[in-house]
Design an enzyme around this catalytic site. Structure first.
Site, PDB file in Angstrom:
ATOM      1  N   HIS A 104       0.846  -1.208   0.000  1.00 40.39           N
ATOM      2  CA  HIS A 104       0.000   0.000   0.000  1.00 40.39           C
ATOM      3  C   HIS A 104       0.878   1.253   0.000  1.00 40.39           C
ATOM      4  CE1 HIS A 104      -3.135  -2.596   2.319  1.00 40.39           C
ATOM      5  NE2 HIS A 104      -3.615  -2.408   1.096  1.00 40.39           N
ATOM      6  N   LYS A 161     -18.174  -5.621   7.889  1.00 36.02           N
ATOM      7  CA  LYS A 161     -17.003  -6.469   7.678  1.00 36.02           C
ATOM      8  C   LYS A 161     -16.218  -6.609   8.982  1.00 36.02           C
ATOM      9  CE  LYS A 161     -13.774  -7.146   3.941  1.00 36.02           C
ATOM     10  NZ  LYS A 161     -13.009  -6.482   2.880  1.00 36.02           N
ATOM     11  N   ARG A 176      -1.875  -5.807  -8.546  1.00 38.89           N
ATOM     12  CA  ARG A 176      -0.785  -6.776  -8.361  1.00 38.89           C
ATOM     13  C   ARG A 176      -0.847  -7.808  -9.481  1.00 38.89           C
ATOM     14  NH1 ARG A 176      -2.671  -7.955  -2.378  1.00 38.89           N
ATOM     15  NH2 ARG A 176      -4.517  -7.928  -3.664  1.00 38.89           N
ATOM     16  N   SER A 182      -2.789  -7.597   2.919  1.00 40.23           N
ATOM     17  CA  SER A 182      -3.045  -7.500   4.360  1.00 40.23           C
ATOM     18  C   SER A 182      -3.352  -8.879   4.929  1.00 40.23           C
ATOM     19  CB  SER A 182      -4.233  -6.573   4.629  1.00 40.23           C
ATOM     20  OG  SER A 182      -3.955  -5.272   4.190  1.00 40.23           O
TER      21      SER A 182
END
Ligand code: PNS
Length: 161
Positions: free
Chosen positions: A17, A41, A90, A128
């Site tokens: 990030h 979430k 990515r 993450s």
């Protein structure tokens, strides 16, 4: 003045990030890193913790601000007076989600453009989730999250892992 919004969950912020934020900050006059506040979430870190960790991680970048938003990203971006959303890309596996999101955001507000910055090679495997998995099992996360956050993230993940 050019302004871009870099949205995400940042649970927690990773070096991947930070790489994208740093590169966005070298292109745009100002960058707002915006954390989605999503009550539904189940995050490992609270919104306040994620905000603080991002502020620590971005402290050396004077044109980067950290904020949070609820609801639709396009509404937030418009309220900021921005027209650009920056996301990192990515592997090919990111593409489908990113395409869906970019197209939906364009449908919701055609004046907002989503732009992608390709990951740096050394962070192409990093997320993450993988940081939490490695740290949760006692693995070394130096180089995976910003240095001032290593101990904090490791301790939390070990407790929850
Ligand atoms: O770090 P993430 O979890 O990949 O970030 C996803 C995020 C926060 C950018 C995305 O879920 C989002 O913008 N959510 C806000 C709700 C919204 O605007 N949805 C419509 C577009 S799909």
């Amino acid at each position: 003045m050019t302004l871009a919004v870099c949205p995400g969950s940042f649970d927690p912020v990773t070096m991947g990030h930070l790489d994208i934020i740093t590169r966005a900050a070298s292109i745009f006059d100002n960058v707002i890193v915006a954390i989605l506040e999503n009550q539904a979430k189940d995050h490992m870190f609270s919104l306040e913790e994620r905000l603080e960790m991002l502020r620590v991680a971005c402290a050396h970048l004077p044109n980067v601000q950290v904020d949070h938003f609820e609801g639709l990203l396009v509404d937030y971006v418009r309220a900021c007076g921005a027209h650009v959303v920056i996301r990192g890309l990515r592997a090919v596996s990111d593409f489908e989600f990113e395409l869906t999101m970019a197209l939906m955001n364009r449908k919701l507000d055609p004046s907002i453009e989503t732009m992608y910055i390709m990951t740096s090679m050394e962070y192409s495997f990093l997320s993450s989730s993988i940081v939490k998995e490695v740290a949760g099992s006692g693995g070394d996360i130096h180089g995976l999250v910003p240095e001032p956050l290593v101990e904090r993230v490791s301790a939390r993940c070990r407790r929850k892992g």
